[in-house]
Design a protein around this motif. Structure first.
Motif, mmCIF file in Angstrom:
data_model
loop_
_atom_site.group_PDB
_atom_site.id
_atom_site.type_symbol
_atom_site.label_atom_id
_atom_site.label_comp_id
_atom_site.label_asym_id
_atom_site.label_seq_id
_atom_site.Cartn_x
_atom_site.Cartn_y
_atom_site.Cartn_z
ATOM 1 N N MET A 161 0.852 -1.192 0.000
ATOM 2 C CA MET A 161 0.000 0.000 0.000
ATOM 3 C C MET A 161 0.887 1.241 0.000
ATOM 4 O O MET A 161 1.839 1.349 0.770
ATOM 5 N N THR A 162 0.555 2.212 -0.855
ATOM 6 C CA THR A 162 1.319 3.452 -0.948
ATOM 7 C C THR A 162 0.528 4.590 -0.303
ATOM 8 O O THR A 162 -0.658 4.773 -0.573
ATOM 9 N N TYR A 163 1.179 5.332 0.571
ATOM 10 C CA TYR A 163 0.548 6.476 1.211
ATOM 11 C C TYR A 163 1.253 7.752 0.760
ATOM 12 O O TYR A 163 2.463 7.749 0.524
ATOM 13 N N SER A 164 0.494 8.818 0.655
ATOM 14 C CA SER A 164 1.128 10.102 0.370
ATOM 15 C C SER A 164 1.452 10.783 1.686
ATOM 16 O O SER A 164 0.718 10.652 2.657
ATOM 17 N N TYR A 165 2.565 11.505 1.721
ATOM 18 C CA TYR A 165 3.009 12.190 2.939
ATOM 19 C C TYR A 165 2.638 13.663 2.830
ATOM 20 O O TYR A 165 2.930 14.315 1.825
ATOM 21 N N CYS A 166 1.955 14.187 3.854
ATOM 22 C CA CYS A 166 1.441 15.553 3.796
ATOM 23 C C CYS A 166 2.258 16.483 4.691
ATOM 24 O O CYS A 166 2.379 16.244 5.893
ATOM 25 N N LEU A 167 2.784 17.544 4.115
ATOM 26 C CA LEU A 167 3.443 18.575 4.905
ATOM 27 C C LEU A 167 2.399 19.473 5.541
ATOM 28 O O LEU A 167 1.291 19.650 5.025
ATOM 29 N N LEU A 168 2.761 20.082 6.683
ATOM 30 C CA LEU A 168 1.830 20.966 7.377
ATOM 31 C C LEU A 168 1.615 22.250 6.591
ATOM 32 O O LEU A 168 2.539 22.804 6.011
ATOM 33 N N GLN A 169 0.390 22.720 6.602
ATOM 34 C CA GLN A 169 0.069 23.992 5.970
ATOM 35 C C GLN A 169 -0.548 24.891 7.027
ATOM 36 O O GLN A 169 -1.562 24.547 7.618
ATOM 37 N N ASP A 203 -20.635 10.344 -2.226
ATOM 38 C CA ASP A 203 -21.768 10.265 -3.150
ATOM 39 C C ASP A 203 -21.312 9.845 -4.549
ATOM 40 O O ASP A 203 -20.193 10.153 -4.980
ATOM 41 N N LYS A 204 -22.197 9.172 -5.270
ATOM 42 C CA LYS A 204 -21.901 8.754 -6.634
ATOM 43 C C LYS A 204 -21.706 9.982 -7.525
ATOM 44 O O LYS A 204 -22.333 11.013 -7.329
ATOM 45 N N GLY A 205 -20.848 9.840 -8.478
ATOM 46 C CA GLY A 205 -20.592 10.939 -9.403
ATOM 47 C C GLY A 205 -19.397 11.775 -9.015
ATOM 48 O O GLY A 205 -18.955 12.628 -9.784
ATOM 49 N N LEU A 206 -18.864 11.557 -7.808
ATOM 50 C CA LEU A 206 -17.693 12.301 -7.344
ATOM 51 C C LEU A 206 -16.443 11.443 -7.516
ATOM 52 O O LEU A 206 -16.403 10.280 -7.101
ATOM 53 N N GLN A 207 -15.430 11.995 -8.115
ATOM 54 C CA GLN A 207 -14.182 11.279 -8.366
ATOM 55 C C GLN A 207 -13.063 11.913 -7.558
ATOM 56 O O GLN A 207 -12.836 13.121 -7.628
ATOM 57 N N GLN A 208 -12.361 11.085 -6.767
ATOM 58 C CA GLN A 208 -11.246 11.612 -5.979
ATOM 59 C C GLN A 208 -10.026 11.799 -6.869
ATOM 60 O O GLN A 208 -9.659 10.918 -7.641
ATOM 61 N N LEU A 209 -9.388 12.945 -6.759
ATOM 62 C CA LEU A 209 -8.201 13.253 -7.545
ATOM 63 C C LEU A 209 -6.952 12.848 -6.780
ATOM 64 O O LEU A 209 -6.920 12.879 -5.548
ATOM 65 N N GLY A 210 -5.908 12.483 -7.484
ATOM 66 C CA GLY A 210 -4.667 12.064 -6.850
ATOM 67 C C GLY A 210 -4.516 10.560 -6.880
ATOM 68 O O GLY A 210 -5.494 9.802 -6.892
ATOM 69 N N SER A 211 -3.286 10.099 -6.850
ATOM 70 C CA SER A 211 -3.007 8.664 -6.966
ATOM 71 C C SER A 211 -3.233 7.913 -5.664
ATOM 72 O O SER A 211 -3.457 6.708 -5.670
ATOM 73 N N SER A 212 -3.141 8.619 -4.535
ATOM 74 C CA SER A 212 -3.268 7.945 -3.241
ATOM 75 C C SER A 212 -4.637 8.193 -2.641
ATOM 76 O O SER A 212 -5.070 9.334 -2.489
ATOM 77 N N LYS A 213 -5.323 7.114 -2.293
ATOM 78 C CA LYS A 213 -6.636 7.226 -1.670
ATOM 79 C C LYS A 213 -6.529 7.369 -0.151
ATOM 80 O O LYS A 213 -7.474 7.773 0.505
ATOM 81 N N LYS A 214 -5.356 6.983 0.400
ATOM 82 C CA LYS A 214 -5.119 7.099 1.837
ATOM 83 C C LYS A 214 -3.931 8.039 2.066
ATOM 84 O O LYS A 214 -2.975 8.026 1.295
ATOM 85 N N LYS A 215 -4.016 8.803 3.119
ATOM 86 C CA LYS A 215 -2.943 9.746 3.412
ATOM 87 C C LYS A 215 -2.482 9.586 4.848
ATOM 88 O O LYS A 215 -3.273 9.241 5.740
ATOM 89 N N MET A 216 -1.214 9.836 5.059
ATOM 90 C CA MET A 216 -0.588 9.602 6.354
ATOM 91 C C MET A 216 -0.314 10.923 7.065
ATOM 92 O O MET A 216 0.149 11.894 6.462
ATOM 93 N N ILE A 217 -0.614 10.947 8.348
ATOM 94 C CA ILE A 217 -0.276 12.082 9.205
ATOM 95 C C ILE A 217 0.681 11.581 10.278
ATOM 96 O O ILE A 217 0.353 10.651 11.020
ATOM 97 N N ARG A 218 1.853 12.172 10.353
ATOM 98 C CA ARG A 218 2.799 11.780 11.403
ATOM 99 C C ARG A 218 2.401 12.430 12.716
ATOM 100 O O ARG A 218 2.166 13.632 12.782
ATOM 101 N N LEU A 219 2.316 11.631 13.772
ATOM 102 C CA LEU A 219 1.969 12.187 15.078
ATOM 103 C C LEU A 219 3.060 13.119 15.598
ATOM 104 O O LEU A 219 2.814 13.972 16.442
ATOM 105 N N ALA A 220 4.273 12.970 15.077
ATOM 106 C CA ALA A 220 5.352 13.885 15.449
ATOM 107 C C ALA A 220 5.081 15.294 14.935
ATOM 108 O O ALA A 220 5.687 16.263 15.397
ATOM 109 N N ASP A 221 4.157 15.430 13.968
ATOM 110 C CA ASP A 221 3.830 16.729 13.396
ATOM 111 C C ASP A 221 2.608 17.370 14.044
ATOM 112 O O ASP A 221 2.132 18.408 13.583
ATOM 113 N N VAL A 222 2.089 16.743 15.087
ATOM 114 C CA VAL A 222 0.884 17.264 15.737
ATOM 115 C C VAL A 222 1.266 18.398 16.675
ATOM 116 O O VAL A 222 2.153 18.255 17.507
ATOM 117 N N GLY A 223 0.583 19.514 16.556
ATOM 118 C CA GLY A 223 0.901 20.685 17.358
ATOM 119 C C GLY A 223 0.253 20.663 18.722
ATOM 120 O O GLY A 223 -0.639 19.865 19.009
#
Length: 475
Positions: free
Chosen positions: A1-9, A245-265
């Protein structure tokens, strides 16, 4: 399984601290004793030898200055703020458990310990090793001596003799499952008619209540949020969107995304987006529904249902008058009963109780019995043995706890008298009774026209604590 890594915004940054402090210093030059200066997560006032307190309600932070901590005749500006962002561990192998609180002015010293109380996010405190930290002039974080810190219920109490930055971190005790509380928020909006965007944010839940404390009438930008417990061993959260809902398409290659708990404020008032999902619809949708699913390393899972319209307005339920209020008026709206004299106990009463309880007595009628009544553990009581006045520290701890509980001074003094009755220390009980009775008589014979800023004090009866008519015979 491939996850995308999200930087904080960062969606909003705190006001410039140096500018706020400079403005407060101007205010302190001519501000009256007890007058409050409040902007965002910054609060300050001018104190004298009678002491008092500062509170940051949104962060549940209390700073208590006991009587006698400031020299007689001296005006001392005091402030505290939580305008910092801290992610990850300060020291390897430990987790930040509390907001970072800065007390100032830097280097200010006191004749008697000042008490700083702030919440922690540990779910089971007995399974954690707590470490209180202070920041030095170079910006490094150092461990505070154990005898300067108490952990009681959902708060950390630090006894200060000077001002700088403070926080608490921790790690699990050997063989224990140490958990901490975080909050997960989710929101969504329409973009360009056919695009929907879902944002997920995570922050340490250092509040001592299940619901977040907010100014009445003002809603958060997070449409849904909930508390979630994670283990000290957990490292990541996996987020995905379900039930779209039907008719909505998710954009991006990864359907799951990872949040590092080390990045929690640690600043729960900070709106930080940790990850986001984008959906596209062929036509202009009338509404949007989905389920935000979050799973920890330990397979704990939480789901938030999200539903919104294209025409949603973030402050639709807001009181229109709030927009016209000053920062001070907003503060008083949250703390309608605060008063500059509240929690100010006379130096004479304080001195009498210290002289009486510091002397060892049989039957736990001294400061040891007082400490037990306050619920301190044996190890905490033992750290007080070497203090010049254990009672003084216990009184500071007691009145800080009372402020956290929302009790006014008259209620706190009544409870203090009840504790002395339970201890069968009739002399201490008598000091408190005489003090409250004489103070009440003085208060009933005078009409107060004290004001705080432009706001007149309520007509509610408040015991006089300005040094008149207290018992002074400590024999």
């Amino acid at each position: 399984m491939t996850y995308s890594y999200c930087l904080l915004q960062f969606s909003n940054r705190p006001p410039d601290d140096d500018h706020i402090i400079a403005e407060f210093n101007k205010f302190a030059l001519k501000g009256e004793i007890g007058e409050r200066y409040l902007i965002g997560n910054f609060v300050g006032s001018v104190f004298d030898s009678k002491g008092g307190y500062l509170t940051l309600p949104s962060q549940e932070v209390v700073l208590y200055v006991p009587p006698g901590a400031i020299e007689e005749g001296k005006r001392q500006p005091v402030y505290c703020h939580c305008n910092e962002y801290k992610y990850g561990a300060i020291h390897a192998g430990k987790v930040v458990l509390s907001p970072i609180v800065h007390c100032g002015p830097d280097g200010a010293e006191f004749e008697r310990d000042v008490v700083l109380a702030f919440p922690h996010c540990a779910v089971n405190p007995n399974n954690w090793n707590f470490t209180a930290l202070t920041r030095d002039k170079e910006g490094s974080w150092n461990k505070l001596p154990e005898d300067t810190t108490f952990v009681k219920d959902e708060f950390v109490f630090v006894f200060l003799d000077h001002f700088t930055g403070y926080t608490a971190e921790g790690d699990a005790k050997e063989g224990k499952n140490a958990q901490r509380r975080i909050t997960i928020g989710a929101t969504g909006c329409f973009h360009r008619d056919t695009w929907c965007q879902i944002k997920v944010g995570v922050w340490c839940d250092t509040g001592s209540r299940s619901e977040s404390r907010q100014i009445p009438g003002i809603s958060t930008s997070w449409k849904q949020r909930t508390a979630f417990c994670v283990s000290e061993k957990d490292k990541i959260l996996i987020t995905e969107i379900e039930d779209v809902d039907k008719g909505l398409q998710q954009l991006g290659s990864s359907k799951k995304k990872m949040i590092r708990l080390a990045d929690v404020g640690t600043d729960k008032d900070t709106e930080v987006t940790n990850c986001q999902f984008t959906f596209r619809h062929a036509d202009k949708p009338k509404d949007f529904f989905c389920t935000v699913s979050v799973t920890s390393d330990g397979q704990e899972n939480i789901k938030l249902d999200l539903f919104f319209f294209p025409t949603d307005t973030q402050l639709s339920d807001a009181d229109p008058k709030l927009a016209e209020m000053t920062n001070a008026e907003l503060y008083r709206k949250v703390n309608a009963d605060w008063d500059p004299r509240d929690s100010r106990v006379s130096e004479d009463l304080w001195r009498c109780l210290c002289q009486l309880l510091d002397v060892p007595r049989d039957g736990k009628k001294d400061w040891r019995g007082f400490a037990e009544k306050l619920g301190l553990e044996a190890s905490q009581i033992n750290t007080l043995e070497l203090k010049e006045s254990p009672t003084s520290r216990l009184l500071s701890f007691y009145f800080t706890m009372e402020k956290i509980r929302g009790n006014r001074l008259d209620t706190s003094l009544q409870r203090l008298m009840e504790i002395f009755v339970e201890m069968e220390n009739h002399a201490a009980k008598t000091y408190v009774i005489n003090y409250t009775e004489k103070a009440s008589v003085h208060d009933s014979q005078s009409v107060s026209d004290d004001t705080v800023g432009n706001n007149r004090i309520d007509d509610e009866t408040i015991p006089n604590t300005q040094g008149q008519n207290e018992p002074t015979d400590c024999a």
